[in-house]
Write an enzyme that holds these catalytic residues in place. Structure first.
Site, PDB file in Angstrom:
ATOM      1  N   HIS A  28     -32.898 133.887  14.148  1.00 26.88           N
ATOM      2  CA  HIS A  28     -33.120 135.051  15.021  1.00 26.88           C
ATOM      3  C   HIS A  28     -34.461 135.665  14.647  1.00 26.88           C
ATOM      4  O   HIS A  28     -34.557 136.496  13.744  1.00 26.88           O
ATOM      5  CB  HIS A  28     -31.981 136.052  14.855  1.00 26.88           C
ATOM      6  CG  HIS A  28     -32.045 137.221  15.798  1.00 26.88           C
ATOM      7  ND1 HIS A  28     -30.968 138.049  16.012  1.00 26.88           N
ATOM      8  CD2 HIS A  28     -33.035 137.699  16.581  1.00 26.88           C
ATOM      9  CE1 HIS A  28     -31.296 138.986  16.884  1.00 26.88           C
ATOM     10  NE2 HIS A  28     -32.556 138.794  17.234  1.00 26.88           N
ATOM     11  N   HIS A  30     -38.417 136.703  16.567  1.00 27.53           N
ATOM     12  CA  HIS A  30     -39.285 136.790  17.743  1.00 27.53           C
ATOM     13  C   HIS A  30     -40.693 136.455  17.287  1.00 27.53           C
ATOM     14  O   HIS A  30     -41.332 137.232  16.580  1.00 27.53           O
ATOM     15  CB  HIS A  30     -39.193 138.168  18.371  1.00 27.53           C
ATOM     16  CG  HIS A  30     -37.802 138.529  18.806  1.00 27.53           C
ATOM     17  ND1 HIS A  30     -37.270 138.079  19.995  1.00 27.53           N
ATOM     18  CD2 HIS A  30     -36.830 139.241  18.199  1.00 27.53           C
ATOM     19  CE1 HIS A  30     -36.016 138.532  20.107  1.00 27.53           C
ATOM     20  NE2 HIS A  30     -35.727 139.225  19.022  1.00 27.53           N
ATOM     21  N   HIS A 195     -29.046 138.278  23.439  1.00 24.89           N
ATOM     22  CA  HIS A 195     -28.876 139.559  22.753  1.00 24.89           C
ATOM     23  C   HIS A 195     -27.782 140.342  23.464  1.00 24.89           C
ATOM     24  O   HIS A 195     -27.870 140.600  24.668  1.00 24.89           O
ATOM     25  CB  HIS A 195     -30.171 140.364  22.807  1.00 24.89           C
ATOM     26  CG  HIS A 195     -31.195 139.964  21.808  1.00 24.89           C
ATOM     27  ND1 HIS A 195     -31.733 138.697  21.770  1.00 24.89           N
ATOM     28  CD2 HIS A 195     -31.794 140.659  20.794  1.00 24.89           C
ATOM     29  CE1 HIS A 195     -32.631 138.631  20.783  1.00 24.89           C
ATOM     30  NE2 HIS A 195     -32.672 139.814  20.180  1.00 24.89           N
ATOM     31  N   GLU A 198     -25.352 144.945  20.402  1.00 19.77           N
ATOM     32  CA  GLU A 198     -26.042 145.666  19.329  1.00 19.77           C
ATOM     33  C   GLU A 198     -25.882 147.175  19.551  1.00 19.77           C
ATOM     34  O   GLU A 198     -25.517 147.910  18.633  1.00 19.77           O
ATOM     35  CB  GLU A 198     -27.522 145.293  19.275  1.00 19.77           C
ATOM     36  CG  GLU A 198     -28.276 145.992  18.149  1.00 19.77           C
ATOM     37  CD  GLU A 198     -29.763 145.664  18.114  1.00 19.77           C
ATOM     38  OE1 GLU A 198     -30.398 146.001  17.093  1.00 19.77           O
ATOM     39  OE2 GLU A 198     -30.297 145.096  19.084  1.00 19.77           O
TER      40      GLU A 198
END
Length: 312
Positions: A28, A30, A195, A198
């Site tokens: 995970h 970016h 995603h 969260e």
């Protein structure tokens, strides 16, 4: 001594340099934000401002990305530097498998598609003896209908990318819009991630799973609010790629000691430990393991099991 023996010893001794010698995976990440801040600070000759420590939620993160970071990463060369810097910092932490997203809009920085695919592929090849870099297609929920139709199928068709991820403000609800592209990615052998869960609750996770038939959840820890959703995750063998420091930094969790990752693990759900955006959250995978150990969320045997499973 074996990797496992050393890993557990380094945890108990609080030896960060030792932990950096142990093989790990990061699932995970970016890519454009995956390097240490000091590195991009040097690259921009000190012009980029450090992210706020009082950043709250995705809107705060987006404010840094679009109103600060993007002011300095403008060209094709800048973009490629960020990818390579992410890879180098992962290697420095002995990450041997790196699944890191490249936003699909970045293809627009290039004069033609082939140049984009060749440049990403060349970075995979350049570092293949040190790291298994697996580029991931990143899709922001805010993407226009025109761009999702124009960009995603051809990026999937390139065979350069090994997984796909959907991210952005969870308040942009609904996953039906992306289903066609996730189905196409699945057909072409890509791992499916999203995603969810969260900031929004278990229902958000449930909808993502049922609509997109995903393999892995980025974050996803709000699933603990529903035993039904936790059972769904376990039955489908969906991995949760957890980023503890990120979750606290953005206010999704009030204190690391209260992170739901322990409850998720105790349900027998597969998890991995990751950085999310190293430039912002300033915690390597090795440091994340130490945070979880020092806060008594997991013991050394459990963390080693998590580490080993993430390499599979």
């Amino acid at each position: 001594m074996t990797n496992s023996q050393n890993f557990k010893r380094y945890l108990k001794e609080n030896d960060l340099n030792g932990l950096k010698t142990i093989k790990k995976a990061e699932l995970h990440n970016h890519c454009g934000l995956g390097m240490k801040f000091d590195n991009i600070h040097s690259y921009t000759k000190g012009k980029i401002k450090r992210p706020s420590k009082d950043m709250k939620g995705i809107k705060g993160l987006d404010d840094f990305i679009f109103n600060e970071y993007m002011n300095h990463i403008k060209t094709k060369e800048d973009f490629l530097w960020t990818i390579e810097a992410t890879i180098k910092d992962a290697i420095d932490d002995n990450i041997v498998i790196l699944e890191a997203s490249v936003d699909c809009h970045d293809i627009l920085r290039f004069e033609n598609d082939k140049d984009f695919f060749d440049c990403i592929g060349s970075l995979v090849d350049k570092y293949k003896d040190k790291i298994d870099f697996r580029p991931e297609i990143g899709i922001a929920k805010s993407i226009s209908d025109e761009n999702i139709e124009k960009l995603i199928p051809k990026i999937i068709d390139s065979k350069v990318f090994k997984s796909i991820d959907l991210y952005g403000d969870e308040e942009i609800v609904g996953f039906d819009r992306y289903k066609t592209y996730y189905d196409y990615a699945k057909k072409n052998g890509l791992k499916l991630k999203v995603h969810a869960g969260e900031f929004l609750g278990a229902e958000n996770v449930k909808e993502a799973i049922e609509t997109l038939n995903i393999d892995e959840l980025q974050h996803g820890f709000r699933a603990v609010e529903s035993d039904y959703v936790l059972d769904m995750i376990k039955e489908r063998n969906i991995r949760l790629n957890i980023c503890p420091t990120s979750n606290v930094y953005l206010g999704a969790v009030d204190d690391i000691k209260n992170h739901p990752v322990r409850k998720i693990y105790d349900k027998g759900i597969n998890i991995s430990i990751n950085t999310d955006d190293l430039i912002v959250f300033d915690s390597t995978v090795s440091e994340e393991y130490l945070v979880l150990y020092n806060n008594h969320i997991f013991n050394e045997d459990e963390l080693d099991k998590i580490r080993i499973n993430s390499l599979r």
